[in-house]
Design a protein around this motif. Structure first.
Motif, PDB file in Angstrom:
ATOM      1  N   THR A   1      69.131  19.713 113.360  1.00 46.91           N
ATOM      2  CA  THR A   1      69.274  18.272 113.565  1.00 46.91           C
ATOM      3  C   THR A   1      69.944  17.658 112.347  1.00 46.91           C
ATOM      4  OG1 THR A   1      67.297  18.243 114.958  1.00 46.91           O
ATOM      5  CG2 THR A   1      68.042  16.134 114.051  1.00 46.91           C
ATOM      6  N   TYR A   2      71.021  16.911 112.571  1.00 48.72           N
ATOM      7  CA  TYR A   2      71.852  16.412 111.481  1.00 48.72           C
ATOM      8  C   TYR A   2      72.139  14.920 111.601  1.00 48.72           C
ATOM      9  CZ  TYR A   2      72.979  21.412 111.276  1.00 48.72           C
ATOM     10  OH  TYR A   2      72.903  22.788 111.215  1.00 48.72           O
ATOM     11  N   GLU A   3      72.228  14.281 110.460  1.00 49.63           N
ATOM     12  CA  GLU A   3      72.839  12.959 110.388  1.00 49.63           C
ATOM     13  C   GLU A   3      74.337  13.168 110.571  1.00 49.63           C
ATOM     14  OE1 GLU A   3      74.933   9.657 108.828  1.00 49.63           O
ATOM     15  OE2 GLU A   3      74.883  11.556 107.744  1.00 49.63           O
ATOM     16  N   LEU A   4      75.044  12.171 111.104  1.00 48.86           N
ATOM     17  CA  LEU A   4      76.441  12.343 111.500  1.00 48.86           C
ATOM     18  C   LEU A   4      77.322  12.918 110.398  1.00 48.86           C
ATOM     19  CD1 LEU A   4      78.752  11.975 113.522  1.00 48.86           C
ATOM     20  CD2 LEU A   4      78.960   9.603 112.693  1.00 48.86           C
ATOM     21  N   SER A   5      77.206  12.417 109.169  1.00 50.37           N
ATOM     22  CA  SER A   5      78.086  12.903 108.099  1.00 50.37           C
ATOM     23  C   SER A   5      77.814  14.362 107.768  1.00 50.37           C
ATOM     24  CB  SER A   5      77.944  12.037 106.839  1.00 50.37           C
ATOM     25  OG  SER A   5      76.691  12.205 106.218  1.00 50.37           O
ATOM     26  N   GLU A   6      76.554  14.805 107.880  1.00 54.66           N
ATOM     27  CA  GLU A   6      76.229  16.219 107.661  1.00 54.66           C
ATOM     28  C   GLU A   6      76.901  17.085 108.710  1.00 54.66           C
ATOM     29  OE1 GLU A   6      71.789  16.544 105.927  1.00 54.66           O
ATOM     30  OE2 GLU A   6      71.897  15.702 107.947  1.00 54.66           O
ATOM     31  N   LEU A   7      76.815  16.646 109.965  1.00 57.42           N
ATOM     32  CA  LEU A   7      77.419  17.430 111.040  1.00 57.42           C
ATOM     33  C   LEU A   7      78.924  17.534 110.853  1.00 57.42           C
ATOM     34  CD1 LEU A   7      76.971  18.878 113.792  1.00 57.42           C
ATOM     35  CD2 LEU A   7      77.505  16.688 114.872  1.00 57.42           C
ATOM     36  N   LEU A   8      79.561  16.411 110.549  1.00 57.66           N
ATOM     37  CA  LEU A   8      81.019  16.414 110.404  1.00 57.66           C
ATOM     38  C   LEU A   8      81.470  17.244 109.209  1.00 57.66           C
ATOM     39  CD1 LEU A   8      81.770  12.654 111.192  1.00 57.66           C
ATOM     40  CD2 LEU A   8      82.383  14.627 112.605  1.00 57.66           C
ATOM     41  N   VAL A   9      80.889  16.978 108.050  1.00 62.95           N
ATOM     42  CA  VAL A   9      81.367  17.603 106.814  1.00 62.95           C
ATOM     43  C   VAL A   9      80.876  19.038 106.654  1.00 62.95           C
ATOM     44  CG1 VAL A   9      81.359  17.444 104.290  1.00 62.95           C
ATOM     45  CG2 VAL A   9      81.577  15.360 105.665  1.00 62.95           C
ATOM     46  N   ASP A  10      79.587  19.276 106.852  1.00 64.21           N
ATOM     47  CA  ASP A  10      79.008  20.586 106.565  1.00 64.21           C
ATOM     48  C   ASP A  10      79.144  21.580 107.720  1.00 64.21           C
ATOM     49  OD1 ASP A  10      78.242  19.404 104.219  1.00 64.21           O
ATOM     50  OD2 ASP A  10      76.125  19.230 104.744  1.00 64.21           O
ATOM     51  N   VAL A  11      78.930  21.100 108.942  1.00 63.11           N
ATOM     52  CA  VAL A  11      78.920  22.012 110.090  1.00 63.11           C
ATOM     53  C   VAL A  11      80.312  22.167 110.693  1.00 63.11           C
ATOM     54  CG1 VAL A  11      77.919  22.491 112.355  1.00 63.11           C
ATOM     55  CG2 VAL A  11      76.517  21.420 110.568  1.00 63.11           C
ATOM     56  N   LEU A  12      80.985  21.041 110.930  1.00 60.98           N
ATOM     57  CA  LEU A  12      82.299  21.083 111.577  1.00 60.98           C
ATOM     58  C   LEU A  12      83.450  21.188 110.579  1.00 60.98           C
ATOM     59  CD1 LEU A  12      81.714  18.386 114.350  1.00 60.98           C
ATOM     60  CD2 LEU A  12      81.310  20.858 114.443  1.00 60.98           C
ATOM     61  N   GLY A  13      83.184  20.964 109.304  1.00 59.61           N
ATOM     62  CA  GLY A  13      84.219  21.090 108.275  1.00 59.61           C
ATOM     63  C   GLY A  13      85.315  20.044 108.388  1.00 59.61           C
ATOM     64  N   VAL A  14      84.946  18.828 108.793  1.00 55.68           N
ATOM     65  CA  VAL A  14      85.920  17.755 109.006  1.00 55.68           C
ATOM     66  C   VAL A  14      85.630  16.588 108.073  1.00 55.68           C
ATOM     67  CG1 VAL A  14      86.805  16.073 110.668  1.00 55.68           C
ATOM     68  CG2 VAL A  14      86.218  18.376 111.420  1.00 55.68           C
ATOM     69  N   VAL A  15      86.673  16.049 107.468  1.00 56.27           N
ATOM     70  CA  VAL A  15      86.556  14.828 106.666  1.00 56.27           C
ATOM     71  C   VAL A  15      87.402  13.711 107.266  1.00 56.27           C
ATOM     72  CG1 VAL A  15      86.993  13.769 104.420  1.00 56.27           C
ATOM     73  CG2 VAL A  15      85.965  16.036 104.532  1.00 56.27           C
ATOM     74  N   ASP A  16      88.626  14.037 107.647  1.00 51.95           N
ATOM     75  CA  ASP A  16      89.515  13.056 108.264  1.00 51.95           C
ATOM     76  C   ASP A  16      89.361  13.127 109.777  1.00 51.95           C
ATOM     77  OD1 ASP A  16      91.537  11.431 109.187  1.00 51.95           O
ATOM     78  OD2 ASP A  16      93.071  12.234 107.847  1.00 51.95           O
ATOM     79  N   VAL A  17      88.780  12.091 110.378  1.00 42.62           N
ATOM     80  CA  VAL A  17      88.547  12.087 111.823  1.00 42.62           C
ATOM     81  C   VAL A  17      89.609  11.274 112.568  1.00 42.62           C
ATOM     82  CG1 VAL A  17      86.061  12.411 111.531  1.00 42.62           C
ATOM     83  CG2 VAL A  17      86.998  10.082 111.722  1.00 42.62           C
ATOM     84  N   GLY A  18      90.652  10.877 111.862  1.00 42.13           N
ATOM     85  CA  GLY A  18      91.754  10.179 112.508  1.00 42.13           C
ATOM     86  C   GLY A  18      91.526   8.697 112.714  1.00 42.13           C
ATOM     87  N   ALA A  19      90.704   8.076 111.879  1.00 42.64           N
ATOM     88  CA  ALA A  19      90.382   6.656 112.037  1.00 42.64           C
ATOM     89  C   ALA A  19      91.282   5.773 111.170  1.00 42.64           C
ATOM     90  CB  ALA A  19      88.924   6.408 111.670  1.00 42.64           C
ATOM     91  N   ARG A  20      91.358   4.505 111.567  1.00 42.09           N
ATOM     92  CA  ARG A  20      92.078   3.489 110.797  1.00 42.09           C
ATOM     93  C   ARG A  20      91.247   2.219 110.804  1.00 42.09           C
ATOM     94  NH1 ARG A  20      95.559  -0.811 112.078  1.00 42.09           N
ATOM     95  NH2 ARG A  20      96.955  -1.396 110.366  1.00 42.09           N
ATOM     96  N   PHE A  21      91.117   1.575 109.639  1.00 42.91           N
ATOM     97  CA  PHE A  21      90.333   0.349 109.540  1.00 42.91           C
ATOM     98  C   PHE A  21      90.879  -0.469 108.370  1.00 42.91           C
ATOM     99  CE2 PHE A  21      86.430  -2.171 108.691  1.00 42.91           C
ATOM    100  CZ  PHE A  21      86.177  -2.614 109.984  1.00 42.91           C
ATOM    101  N   PRO A  22      91.761  -1.424 108.617  1.00 40.64           N
ATOM    102  CA  PRO A  22      92.435  -2.153 107.530  1.00 40.64           C
ATOM    103  C   PRO A  22      91.600  -3.293 106.962  1.00 40.64           C
ATOM    104  CG  PRO A  22      93.286  -2.882 109.639  1.00 40.64           C
ATOM    105  CD  PRO A  22      92.292  -1.796 109.943  1.00 40.64           C
ATOM    106  N   HIS A  23      90.489  -2.930 106.322  1.00 40.69           N
ATOM    107  CA  HIS A  23      89.592  -3.953 105.784  1.00 40.69           C
ATOM    108  C   HIS A  23      88.970  -3.467 104.470  1.00 40.69           C
ATOM    109  CE1 HIS A  23      89.758  -6.427 109.418  1.00 40.69           C
ATOM    110  NE2 HIS A  23      89.677  -5.303 110.103  1.00 40.69           N
ATOM    111  N   ARG A  24      88.440  -4.436 103.715  1.00 41.21           N
ATOM    112  CA  ARG A  24      87.732  -4.151 102.466  1.00 41.21           C
ATOM    113  C   ARG A  24      86.250  -3.953 102.798  1.00 41.21           C
ATOM    114  NH1 ARG A  24      88.813  -5.699  96.940  1.00 41.21           N
ATOM    115  NH2 ARG A  24      86.907  -6.026  95.711  1.00 41.21           N
ATOM    116  N   VAL A  25      85.699  -2.807 102.429  1.00 41.71           N
ATOM    117  CA  VAL A  25      84.310  -2.496 102.776  1.00 41.71           C
ATOM    118  C   VAL A  25      83.565  -1.977 101.556  1.00 41.71           C
ATOM    119  CG1 VAL A  25      85.091  -1.856 105.103  1.00 41.71           C
ATOM    120  CG2 VAL A  25      84.634  -0.069 103.424  1.00 41.71           C
ATOM    121  N   THR A  26      82.238  -2.025 101.636  1.00 46.78           N
ATOM    122  CA  THR A  26      81.387  -1.380 100.650  1.00 46.78           C
ATOM    123  C   THR A  26      80.320  -0.592 101.406  1.00 46.78           C
ATOM    124  OG1 THR A  26      80.180  -1.717  98.564  1.00 46.78           O
ATOM    125  CG2 THR A  26      79.691  -3.249 100.364  1.00 46.78           C
ATOM    126  N   TYR A  27      79.692   0.360 100.731  1.00 46.60           N
ATOM    127  CA  TYR A  27      78.752   1.256 101.405  1.00 46.60           C
ATOM    128  C   TYR A  27      77.402   1.236 100.693  1.00 46.60           C
ATOM    129  CZ  TYR A  27      76.584   5.447 103.292  1.00 46.60           C
ATOM    130  OH  TYR A  27      75.707   6.319 103.889  1.00 46.60           O
TER     131      TYR A  27
END
Length: 234
Positions: free
Chosen positions: A101-127
């Motif tokens: 069972t994984y949080e989304l970023s774990e599944l993408l980065v660790d299991v699927l080996g993906v960082v760039d998922v093909g998204a675009r978002f032209p805005h200023r954000v913080t995390y």
């Protein structure tokens, strides 16, 4: 890969768009995502409040519901932390499913080996790194790596990012004054970034933060980072 989506209570009832965003991202990458209707609450609030007997049946049902999947993904660091850390201690036979069972970023980065998922978002954000993701799952920079790969996105560092927002599930209800003071500090840090959006891995924390921002007249909008990766939030 056959992936089971664990939507979680907050997302199912209040933010179904986040669950749809997770499906869009994974299907775009060529994976099959299913939503087993038998799923219910993970039992985190019951467990945190000392109701072990009420939590065990929920853990057992989760393990039975998601037993046949290659992986289980949830857009919630706190619920995944409950499954991975809490379930095996409550009910040892759930350990095998909990480990998948994984949080989304774990599944993408660790299991699927993906960082760039093909998204675009032209805005200023913080995390904002939420507490369970930061301290129990140890997500580290995984969400940030995914966000940095989003085209046209400006990612601004959040001051004192590792400080709790003050939500903590039942903590905010039982300790409202302390929770409110922590929230005020978090909102001030967010304002200092000048970001249009504040992102996180838990909509529960974003609900708390969003309320504080709204009451203070801050225009920054809360948004789950999965919706950025799916190309949403415009």
């Amino acid at each position: 890969m056959r992936i089971g989506l664990f939507i979680t209570c907050v997302n199912d009832l209040l933010y179904p768009g986040t669950g749809r965003a997770v499906v869009r991202v994974l299907e775009r990458l060529g994976h099959r995502v299913e939503f087993p209707a038998e799923q219910t609450c993970c039992g985190q609030m019951q467990a945190n409040s000392g109701y072990r007997a009420e939590t065990v049946p929920l853990a057992r049902l989760f393990a039975e519901t998601f037993a046949g999947y290659d992986a289980v993904v949830a857009p919630s660091g706190s619920c995944v932390a409950m499954v991975r850390d809490g379930y095996p201690r409550l009910l040892p036979e759930t350990a095998e499913v909990a480990a998948r069972t994984y949080e989304l970023s774990e599944l993408l980065v660790d299991v699927l080996g993906v960082v760039d998922v093909g998204a675009r978002f032209p805005h200023r954000v913080t995390y904002h790194p939420t507490c369970h993701g930061l301290r129990m799952l140890r997500l580290g920079d995984r969400p940030m790596r995914l966000l940095r790969a989003v085209r046209d996105l400006e990612l601004v560092e959040l001051p004192d990012a590792e400080e709790c927002c003050g939500f903590g599930g039942t903590f905010a209800v039982k300790n409202p004054d302390v929770s409110g003071a922590m929230l005020a500090d978090k909102c001030a840090a967010i304002r200092a970034t000048g970001a249009e959006y504040v992102l996180a891995a838990d909509n529960s924390c974003l609900t708390h933060i969003g309320g504080g921002l709204s009451r203070s007249g801050t225009p920054t909008r809360p948004l789950h980072y999965a919706e950025i990766l799916a190309g949403g939030g415009e």
